[in-house]
Enzyme design. Structure first.
Site, short mmCIF file in Angstrom:
data_model
loop_
_atom_site.label_atom_id
_atom_site.label_comp_id
_atom_site.label_asym_id
_atom_site.label_seq_id
_atom_site.Cartn_x
_atom_site.Cartn_y
_atom_site.Cartn_z
N ASP A 73 0.83 -1.22 0.00
CA ASP A 73 0.00 0.00 0.00
C ASP A 73 0.85 1.26 0.00
O ASP A 73 0.48 2.25 -0.62
CB ASP A 73 -1.03 0.01 1.15
CG ASP A 73 -0.44 0.00 2.54
OD1 ASP A 73 0.77 -0.25 2.70
OD2 ASP A 73 -1.20 0.24 3.51
N ALA B 128 -2.40 -7.85 16.90
CA ALA B 128 -2.45 -9.12 16.18
C ALA B 128 -2.40 -8.94 14.66
O ALA B 128 -2.46 -9.92 13.94
CB ALA B 128 -3.71 -9.88 16.57
N SER C 224 -6.53 -0.73 15.57
CA SER C 224 -6.43 0.74 15.64
C SER C 224 -7.20 1.39 14.49
O SER C 224 -7.84 2.43 14.69
CB SER C 224 -4.96 1.17 15.62
OG SER C 224 -4.29 0.61 14.53
N ASP D 168 -5.48 -0.50 5.92
CA ASP D 168 -6.31 -0.91 7.07
C ASP D 168 -7.58 -0.07 7.16
O ASP D 168 -8.68 -0.59 7.40
CB ASP D 168 -5.51 -0.76 8.37
CG ASP D 168 -4.19 -1.51 8.32
OD1 ASP D 168 -4.04 -2.38 7.45
OD2 ASP D 168 -3.31 -1.20 9.15
N TYR E 192 9.28 -0.73 10.20
CA TYR E 192 8.30 -0.37 9.17
C TYR E 192 8.78 0.86 8.36
O TYR E 192 8.77 0.85 7.14
CB TYR E 192 6.94 -0.07 9.82
CG TYR E 192 5.82 0.16 8.84
CD1 TYR E 192 5.00 -0.89 8.44
CD2 TYR E 192 5.57 1.43 8.32
CE1 TYR E 192 3.96 -0.68 7.53
CE2 TYR E 192 4.54 1.64 7.41
CZ TYR E 192 3.74 0.59 7.03
OH TYR E 192 2.73 0.80 6.13
C1 GLA Z 1 0.36 -2.22 8.54
C2 GLA Z 1 0.10 -0.83 7.96
C3 GLA Z 1 -0.56 -0.95 6.59
C4 GLA Z 1 0.24 -1.87 5.67
C5 GLA Z 1 0.58 -3.18 6.38
C6 GLA Z 1 1.52 -4.02 5.57
O1 GLA Z 1 -0.81 -2.91 8.80
O2 GLA Z 1 -0.75 -0.11 8.82
O3 GLA Z 1 -0.71 0.33 6.02
O4 GLA Z 1 1.39 -1.21 5.20
O5 GLA Z 1 1.19 -2.95 7.64
O6 GLA Z 1 0.88 -4.49 4.44
#
Ligand code: GLA
Length: 353
Positions: A40, A122, A127, A167, A216
């Site tokens: 994403d 998880a 969130s 998400d 991340y």
């Molecule tokens: C987390 C981030 C999302 C996405 C995923 C990996 O959930 O909040 O935006 O980048 O990691 O796919």
């Protein structure tokens, strides 16, 4: 007032001009991402679906503060409408609420409570469920894309993590009984029915994870660096990546490019009811996250291998940002009796009045 079902109509999230002391009931689900991980943030493709677990917010629009209690965590949070630094608010869950307040700047406050049955930490986006439900409760008046974007920015304010939009849009825009291909560049969504004989299971690896403090940001920066060499990864072909000299950046980019293709193939497998084909793509996706993107851990790998060796399990992979959390498996119905059976549920909705 009518029930506003955001999962069906594009502009359904528009909430009529609010009167002080309006009763509100909002719900937003957590999500499972079948495949399309770490795509994403380079405007690639994902294949999420909502789950039936989510966050419910009930209360009244009134006053000049957002006062919320949580039935899971003791204490109440009291957020001024002009809150400046959501990341400094306590407790942790209230930061997300403060992020929403800072992003929306509602004219009227809110007093109420929230309840969540999404497992925290998880990878099921507890969130995002919280921010989407609260944004609706506070009277967000944009379309689904704007709702998801506001909640993405709210989460970034709360955590400092430059998360993508997967998400929040999954929570806002899902359709019951369906997963959807999400194009993170156009935000276009193509819904694909999940056949009844494909069971989706989410199993916790036992290793807690949070994106804050994880690598991340580093992964996202590496993808941007790779794009500096080959242009947008969403448009790149596998052979284009030979131009990237740095072997680490090349591997990161290879994950993204191959994962975008796996999303297209997985949507086709789902349409064809090809559980074996879908499972093989999940397995491949896990290997790519483990070896090329390097966001798995020994504990997650062991969980994937253990589940994959069980009869009736067709594919398993790490789900979410990585570094712990849950794995997602596609199975014959009833093949696994641990974790959560993720049934594709509806997207967020709000009821006012
Ligand atoms: C987390 C981030 C999302 C996405 C995923 C990996 O959930 O909040 O935006 O980048 O990691 O796919």
């Amino acid at each position: 007032m009518p029930l506003l079902d955001c999962s069906v109509k594009k502009d359904a999230c528009t909430v009529p001009a609010m009167e002080p002391a309006t009763d509100v009931h909002a719900f937003a689900p957590g999500r499972v991402n079948l495949i399309g991980e770490h795509t994403d943030h380079t405007d690639g493709l994902c294949l999420p679906m909502a789950v039936s677990m989510g966050v419910t917010v009930r209360g009244r629009r009134e006053g000049d503060r957002v006062v919320l209690s949580s039935s899971e965590v003791a204490g109440t949070t009291d957020i001024p409408l002009d809150v400046e630094d959501p990341a400094a608010v306590d407790p942790d869950w209230a930061r997300y609420a403060a992020g929403v307040v800072a992003e929306l700047r509602p004219a009227v406050g809110f007093t109420g409570g929230l309840r969540s049955d999404v497992p925290v930490g998880a990878g099921m986006s507890s969130s995002a469920a919280l921010t989407v439900a609260l944004a609706l409760a506070l009277g967000h008046d944009g379309d689904l894309e704007a709702l998801a974007r506001s909640c993405q920015l709210a989460e970034q304010r709360a955590t400092g993590v430059p998360c993508g939009i997967l998400d929040q849009l999954a929570s806002a825009a899902a359709r019951e009984g369906h997963a959807f291909v999400l194009d993170c560049h156009t935000l276009e969504r193509t819904h694909v029915e999940v056949p009844d004989d494909i069971e989706v299971r989410v199993v916790h690896s036992g290793q807690e994870r949070t994106l804050a403090g994880s690598a991340y940001d580093e992964r996202r920066a590496q993808c941007e660096a790779a794009e500096g060499v080959v242009g947008p990864l969403r448009l790149a072909r596998p052979s284009d990546l030979d131009a990237i000299d740095d072997p680490v950046l090349r591997r990161r980019a290879r994950h993204v490019v191959s994962e975008n293709q796996r999303v297209r193939d997985a949507a086709d497998a789902l349409r064809a009811g090809d559980l074996g084909g879908l499972g093989a793509l999940l397995d491949e996706g896990h290997r790519s996250l483990r070896d090329d993107f390097e966001v798995s851990t020994p504990v997650v790998d062991a969980t994937v291998e253990r589940l994959r060796s069980q009869p009736g399990v067709h594919g398993v992979r790490l789900m979410g940002g990585g570094f712990g959390g849950c794995v997602v498996a596609v199975t014959d119905p009833g093949a696994l009796d641990e974790g959560w059976h993720a049934r594709p549920g509806p997207g967020a909705w709000v009821e006012v009045g």
